[in-house]
Scaffold this motif. Structure first.
Motif, short mmCIF file in Angstrom:
data_model
loop_
_atom_site.label_atom_id
_atom_site.label_comp_id
_atom_site.label_asym_id
_atom_site.label_seq_id
_atom_site.Cartn_x
_atom_site.Cartn_y
_atom_site.Cartn_z
N LEU A 133 0.95 -1.21 0.00
CA LEU A 133 0.26 -0.13 -0.04
C LEU A 133 1.00 1.32 -0.07
O LEU A 133 0.39 2.29 -0.70
CB LEU A 133 -1.04 0.06 1.16
CG LEU A 133 -2.18 0.74 1.28
CD1 LEU A 133 -3.10 0.63 0.01
CD2 LEU A 133 -2.89 0.60 2.27
N VAL A 134 1.73 1.12 0.59
CA VAL A 134 2.84 2.17 0.82
C VAL A 134 3.60 2.76 -0.69
O VAL A 134 3.31 3.56 -1.23
CB VAL A 134 3.97 2.32 1.56
CG1 VAL A 134 4.93 3.33 1.57
CG2 VAL A 134 3.61 2.32 3.22
N ARG A 135 3.71 1.35 -1.36
CA ARG A 135 4.29 1.37 -2.44
C ARG A 135 3.30 2.04 -3.59
O ARG A 135 3.66 2.83 -4.61
CB ARG A 135 4.46 -0.02 -3.14
CG ARG A 135 5.12 -0.31 -4.39
CD ARG A 135 5.33 -1.64 -4.78
NE ARG A 135 5.90 -2.05 -6.05
CZ ARG A 135 5.28 -2.19 -7.16
NH1 ARG A 135 3.81 -2.23 -6.94
NH2 ARG A 135 5.65 -2.38 -8.19
N TRP A 136 2.11 1.79 -3.50
CA TRP A 136 0.87 2.20 -4.28
C TRP A 136 0.65 3.62 -3.93
O TRP A 136 0.30 4.38 -5.03
CB TRP A 136 -0.34 1.41 -4.03
CG TRP A 136 -1.28 1.27 -5.05
CD1 TRP A 136 -1.43 2.04 -6.28
CD2 TRP A 136 -2.45 0.49 -4.91
NE1 TRP A 136 -2.62 1.56 -6.85
CE2 TRP A 136 -3.40 0.59 -6.12
CE3 TRP A 136 -3.01 -0.59 -4.05
CZ2 TRP A 136 -4.58 -0.06 -6.38
CZ3 TRP A 136 -4.11 -1.20 -4.34
CH2 TRP A 136 -4.82 -0.97 -5.63
N MET A 137 0.68 3.84 -2.96
CA MET A 137 0.14 5.48 -2.51
C MET A 137 1.32 6.12 -2.53
O MET A 137 1.10 7.66 -2.12
CB MET A 137 -0.55 5.54 -1.37
CG MET A 137 -1.92 4.53 -1.54
SD MET A 137 -2.62 4.35 0.00
CE MET A 137 -3.40 5.99 0.34
#
Length: 196
Positions: A6-10
């Motif tokens: 999720l960090v990678r995505w956002m």
């Protein structure tokens, strides 16, 4: 994997936004990500070099807000974890299976009733998932693969519902829990046939 992904995505992203997004996905129910552990996980991923702190902002008396992004090491780890889950089958621990392994300890009538109740609870979940699948929330506000995840959960729940009904019928029919002669075999003398 969920928090790292999720960090990678956002990215760059505040921990609060990661938490809010995971809660909006109800990830605590299906991905073993507890809301209270998210900030700890972000710090641990940072300590392990998988995330890096981009900035820390302090506004008035509010708690500091840390912004994170994925490091090259974190990118590699995410790719490894992602592919491991896609290409392997891992059975998640299921407390019901642990309880079911002691079926003979339950009176037959109660065991059958419990299985029928489980089937009813699963049916209610199926109806809720069907309503979600048919809703604008899934059809117009979520990526297509979210609907596909609901389809997977539906298929699993429907299969378990049918299994519960089938096993409840077998229990009620009086079928022996042990093959002929096994009740006299060493190590099985304490088991009953659920007839107490």
């Amino acid at each position: 994997m969920m928090i790292l992904g999720l960090v990678r995505w956002m990215q760059p992203v505040h921990g609060y936004d990661v938490r809010r997004e995971l809660l909006s996905w109800s990830a605590d129910k299906w991905a073993n990500v507890q809301p209270g552990s998210i900030y700890h996980a972000l710090r641990k991923l940072t300590d392990e070099g998988l995330l890096r702190t981009v900035s820390v902002e302090q506004v008035g008396a509010r708690p500091a807000r840390t912004t994170y992004e994925v490091t090259a090491k974190g990118e590699d780890e995410f790719e490894t974890l992602l592919r491991a889950q896609w290409w392997q089958v891992q059975e998640p621990p299921d407390p019901f299976v642990a309880a079911f392994s002691f079926l003979p300890a339950m009176p037959r009538e109660e065991a059958a009733a419990a299985l029928r109740n489980r089937a009813n609870l699963l049916r209610a979940g199926v109806e809720s998932m069907r309503a979600s699948l048919d809703s604008d929330w899934v059809r117009t506000r979520k990526p297509v693969h979210v609907g596909w995840m609901f389809e997977l959960w539906l298929a699993r729940a429907e299969a378990e519902t049918a299994w519960c009904e089938r096993i409840a019928e077998r229990i009620e029919s009086g079928v022996s829990y042990l093959p002929d002669g096994m009740e006299r075999a060493e190590g099985w003398s304490g088991w009953t046939d659920g007839s107490r």
